[in-house]
Design an enzyme around this catalytic site. Structure first.
Site, PDB file in Angstrom:
ATOM      1  N   SER A 104       0.840  -1.203   0.000  1.00  0.00           N
ATOM      2  CA  SER A 104       0.000   0.000   0.000  1.00  0.00           C
ATOM      3  C   SER A 104       0.874   1.251   0.000  1.00  0.00           C
ATOM      4  O   SER A 104       2.092   1.180   0.148  1.00  0.00           O
ATOM      5  CB  SER A 104      -0.915   0.005   1.232  1.00  0.00           C
ATOM      6  OG  SER A 104      -0.168   0.296   2.403  1.00  0.00           O
ATOM      7  N   SER A 106       0.746   3.745   2.216  1.00  0.00           N
ATOM      8  CA  SER A 106       0.683   4.443   3.504  1.00  0.00           C
ATOM      9  C   SER A 106       2.038   4.975   3.977  1.00  0.00           C
ATOM     10  O   SER A 106       2.085   5.859   4.829  1.00  0.00           O
ATOM     11  CB  SER A 106       0.110   3.512   4.579  1.00  0.00           C
ATOM     12  OG  SER A 106       1.009   2.449   4.854  1.00  0.00           O
ATOM     13  N   LYS A 161       4.978   0.821   9.645  1.00  0.00           N
ATOM     14  CA  LYS A 161       4.765   2.240   9.931  1.00  0.00           C
ATOM     15  C   LYS A 161       6.030   2.789  10.589  1.00  0.00           C
ATOM     16  O   LYS A 161       6.991   2.065  10.856  1.00  0.00           O
ATOM     17  CB  LYS A 161       3.566   2.447  10.868  1.00  0.00           C
ATOM     18  CG  LYS A 161       2.263   1.803  10.419  1.00  0.00           C
ATOM     19  CD  LYS A 161       1.660   2.447   9.205  1.00  0.00           C
ATOM     20  CE  LYS A 161       0.370   1.760   8.778  1.00  0.00           C
ATOM     21  NZ  LYS A 161      -0.181   2.289   7.509  1.00  0.00           N
ATOM     22  N   SER A 245      -3.183   6.941   5.620  1.00  0.00           N
ATOM     23  CA  SER A 245      -2.530   5.878   6.387  1.00  0.00           C
ATOM     24  C   SER A 245      -3.446   5.394   7.505  1.00  0.00           C
ATOM     25  O   SER A 245      -3.919   6.192   8.327  1.00  0.00           O
ATOM     26  CB  SER A 245      -1.205   6.375   6.975  1.00  0.00           C
ATOM     27  OG  SER A 245      -0.644   5.406   7.839  1.00  0.00           O
TER      28      SER A 245
END
Length: 284
Positions: A104, A106, A161, A245
């Site tokens: 993704s 994010s 993250k 995100s």
């Protein structure tokens, strides 16, 4: 599909087959071979004593080869061949480095969709595969680290993250400004284009000694988060693509036992065409 679990099962099964063959099955095969050889000698002796055609046929029948029951089964052969390879892969993947693919956006612009990354599995301590139980404590995550972890809502899914809040930190996010322990985190616009008209504005944010890029969309107010204190043994995570995100602002904190490792390099990019190695880089 839990690849770690499949790998552990494969190592266990092949190792068990190899062990059983070493301590039990191979000895029984050797006994059968010895009995077969003894039978061949007796048949050969009988053939020489009779000197006739019947004795010759008996000797030929005794020399057709090793009985099937005395031959090494294909399953044992495969287990002996694959066990060392699978064991090395398991050890390296569980305790040294593990590859992941970014699915993704994010973490844009730091990580793009299709990036293949390497994750250091021992930076934050050695953990058992599958259960993720920590065996040896080496170090703790630092603010600004790009970390892979098991999603708290579904531990079978891995997320990536950036570490924003450490245990005990007070975190607030309002008006696209991040605050840690009451202080605004420094950031500045890299692209001086009219920010009110852009979907993605590139900025640089400083988390201690780490300066990294982030994206903001100033046309949308985005999520607002009142001040929260990070519990002990937990971490607050955010994506660098701040307005796109799914992170701790929505689902809460990451417990220490969910940590997988620290992402440290991009080694390949693949977007469906030919793999590209032109974007090989260290992750900041």
């Amino acid at each position: 599909m839990d690849f770690s679990l499949l790998l552990v099962v494969a190592v266990t099964v092949t190792g068990l087959i190899w062990l059983l063959d070493a301590v039990w099955w191979s000895k029984r095969r050797q006994q059968r071979m010895a009995l077969a050889a003894e039978g061949q000698e007796l048949a050969h002796g009988a053939g020489q004593a009779s000197g006739g055609q019947e004795g010759g046929m008996t000797y030929a029948a005794a020399n057709k080869g090793t009985p099937k029951s005395a031959k090494e089964p294909w399953l044992v052969d495969y287990a002996r061949s694959f066990f060392p390879v699978l064991l090395i892969v398991l050890v390296v993947r569980s305790f040294v480095v593990e590859p992941f693919q970014i699915p993704s956006g994010s973490m844009r612009p730091t990580l793009e969709i299709g990036d293949f990354i390497l994750v250091n599995k021992f930076t934050y301590g050695l953990r058992l595969p599958v259960t993720n139980t920590k065996l040896v404590d080496i170090s703790e995550p630092e603010r600004g680290d790009v970390m892979v972890f098991r999603f708290p809502q579904d531990p079978s899914v891995n997320f990536i993250k950036r570490v924003i809040g450490l245990p005990g930190d007070r975190i607030r996010y309002e008006g696209k400004q991040l605050y840690i322990n009451g202080e605004a985190v420094p950031k500045e616009v890299v692209d001086q284009t009219d920010t009110d008209q852009l979907e993605e504005v590139l900025l640089e944010e400083s988390l201690g000694d780490i300066t990294h890029p982030i994206y903001n969309d100033f046309r949308d107010p985005g999520p607002q988060m009142r001040e929260l204190r990070v519990p002990e043994g937990h971490y607050f995570m955010m994506g660098d693509n701040r307005d796109h995100s799914n992170d701790s602002r929505y689902w809460g904190f990451v417990p220490e036992e969910n940590i997988v490792g620290k992402a440290f390099a991009v080694w390949m990019h693949w977007d469906g065409g030919l793999p590209s190695f032109s974007e090989v880089r260290v992750i900041d």
